[in-house]
Write an enzyme that holds these catalytic residues in place. Structure first.
Site, PDB file in Angstrom:
ATOM      1  N   LYS A  81     -36.224 -13.312 -21.931  1.00 44.79           N
ATOM      2  CA  LYS A  81     -35.467 -14.200 -21.061  1.00 44.79           C
ATOM      3  C   LYS A  81     -36.367 -15.321 -20.551  1.00 44.79           C
ATOM      4  O   LYS A  81     -37.521 -15.075 -20.156  1.00 44.79           O
ATOM      5  CB  LYS A  81     -34.888 -13.397 -19.888  1.00 44.79           C
ATOM      6  N   SER A 156     -27.051 -14.767 -15.592  1.00 45.59           N
ATOM      7  CA  SER A 156     -28.014 -15.705 -16.136  1.00 45.59           C
ATOM      8  C   SER A 156     -28.660 -15.231 -17.428  1.00 45.59           C
ATOM      9  O   SER A 156     -29.378 -15.990 -18.080  1.00 45.59           O
ATOM     10  CB  SER A 156     -29.112 -15.971 -15.096  1.00 45.59           C
ATOM     11  N   SER A 180     -26.422 -10.881 -13.077  1.00 47.65           N
ATOM     12  CA  SER A 180     -26.983 -11.646 -14.186  1.00 47.65           C
ATOM     13  C   SER A 180     -27.237 -10.842 -15.448  1.00 47.65           C
ATOM     14  O   SER A 180     -27.416 -11.417 -16.519  1.00 47.65           O
ATOM     15  CB  SER A 180     -28.290 -12.321 -13.747  1.00 47.65           C
TER      16      SER A 180
END
Length: 462
Positions: A81, A156, A180
């Site tokens: 990520k 996210s 997220s």
């Protein structure tokens, strides 16, 4: 074994490398081919570096040839990520202010994955500073849903969930403050776990004592998710809030017996949530499936009335603490919704923060008492199915306007402030085939038990 493809499980891939049925280089080639096919449209993987990935895969093959002691992720392609620091790799946090940023060292979760033998190939796309649950930024653009590219992949960890579903990576890491990990898992039809606070420690950190956000795993099935959790979980002497169980305690959860399992099901937490009709149907169908399998299913929910104020207060305070100086120095690059949240944090008083922590303590105690009567709670992961990708957030639910870009995420973030582990499981679809997940929540610390229940639920749909 059957022929390995990018849609095989991560466990099958790791086993094939361990038994020398495929090399890390060959496995990388399979994934790079899929990335070339799907990433130009979906925009899930960013900062891809094929040359470095091939060098790392070749090094993994050399280790395989001379050693029988291989890490659990040995040779598996991995894209981290883009909010997680990877030493020597471009890491932007989705912000133009960090478009050329290259950290010197790995953060703890990254170091654990790399030590387990994974082959780094790049990063996965995120919204700006991971704020909001729709993945877009001015550095790389928007990540699209792999099932329907006109729709959002969530966020996210949207790039991670999208890349997983599309077969571009076998596993993915993420992080979760207000959903997220869970929201993109629901939107893309994969599995995402927000573990108990302290289960997956973070280092370095500016504040070890604030535990609203946590790292966690994403995968295409519960077994693979447990494999990654076994790598990233476990104590670290630098993190005083880390839980003590070693990561390998979660490596291979077996599906539990559903007969007699005490299950509370609520689509809206007693009216606390506005929930899309399709989402409500899928939650109710999940409860029905568990009941048919022998679980003792009841319509019940904990009182989480203060959770909304608690989460929004702590989130604004944390954003103000983390980004206020940066916003003051560079106001123009910040997206408006994020800047507004940071400024909101500046208006908070000590009494506001104290109230939020007192409420959070009360919520944790209330959940502990609730789970004396139930083993798990089932509710929506997200209140809506994937929304159009050209919107920052859904503007209404069932015709009711959403006042802010957080309103539709309430089903996830009210669980955040309880500290309990929660897993998003694929559970159904809208009439036009968009994925819908349900969220299964367990008592604090019961992460393995949660994985066992999730594995049993997964079997119901197989």
């Amino acid at each position: 074994m059957t022929e390995l493809t990018v849609d095989s499980t991560a466990r099958e891939m790791a086993g094939a490398i361990r038994h020398r049925e495929i090399s890390a280089s060959e496995l990388l080639d399979l994934h790079l081919t899929r990335i070339a096919e799907r990433n130009p449209e979906l925009n899930a993987i960013v900062s891809l570096d094929e040359e470095r990935a091939r060098t790392a895969a070749a090094a993994a093959d050399e280790i395989t040839a001379r050693s029988g002691d291989l890490g659990p992720l040995h040779g598996l392609p991995f894209a981290f990520k883009d909010t997680h620091d990877v030493g020597g790799w471009r890491t932007t946090y989705g912000s133009p202010l960090f478009a050329d940023h290259v950290p010197e060292a790995d953060e703890l979760v990254v170091a654990r994955v790399r030590a387990a033998g994974a082959v780094t190939i790049g990063k996965t796309n995120v919204p700006e500073f991971a704020a909001g649950s729709h993945t877009f930024n001015t550095v790389f653009g928007t990540t699209l849903n792999p099932v329907d590219p006109t729709r959002s992949a969530g966020g996210s960890s949207g790039g991670a969930a999208c890349a997983l579903r599309a077969g571009m990576v076998p596993l993915a890491d993420g992080s979760d403050m207000g959903g997220s990990l869970r929201n993109p898992a629901s939107f893309c039809g994969v599995v995402g776990l927000r573990p108990s606070l302290g289960r997956v420690p973070s280092w370095p950190s500016e504040n070890y004592w604030e535990t609203t956000s946590t790292s966690g795993p994403l995968a295409r099935n519960v077994g693979d998710l447990a494999l990654l959790l076994s790598v990233i979980a476990g104590p670290d002497p630098r993190v005083p809030t880390a839980l003590g169980e070693p990561g390998d305690a979660f490596a291979d959860p077996q599906p539990t017996e559903l007969a007699g399992l005490r299950v509370a099901v609520s689509a809206d937490l007693g009216g606390l949530l506005e929930v899309d009709h399709d989402v409500r149907r899928v939650v109710e169908e999940a409860g029905g499936a568990l009941a048919e399998a022998g679980a003792r299913v009841e319509p019940a929910y904990p009182d989480l009335a203060e959770a909304d104020d608690t989460f929004r207060t702590l989130r604004a305070w944390l954003f103000q603490a983390g980004f206020a100086e940066l916003l003051a120095a560079h106001p123009d690059p910040f997206k408006v919704s994020l800047a507004d949240n940071i400024r909101l944090g500046a208006q908070l008083t000590g009494a506001d923060i104290a109230r939020a922590y007192q409420q959070r303590t009360a919520l944790s105690e209330r959940m502990r008492m609730f789970f004396e009567s139930y083993d798990v709670l089932v509710l929506p992961t997200s209140q809506v199915p994937p929304f159009p990708a050209d919107q920052e957030f859904p503007r209404e639910i069932n015709g009711q306007p959403t006042a802010t870009y957080l309103d539709w995420m309430r089903s996830a973030y009210v669980i955040t402030v309880t500290g309990c582990p929660a897993i998003s499981m694929p559970a159904g679809e809208t009439g036009d085939g968009l994925p819908i997940g349900v969220q299964i929540v367990a008592p604090f610390g019961a992460d393995r038990r949660l994985l066992e229940v999730a594995a049993a639920f997964e079997r119901l749909g197989s």
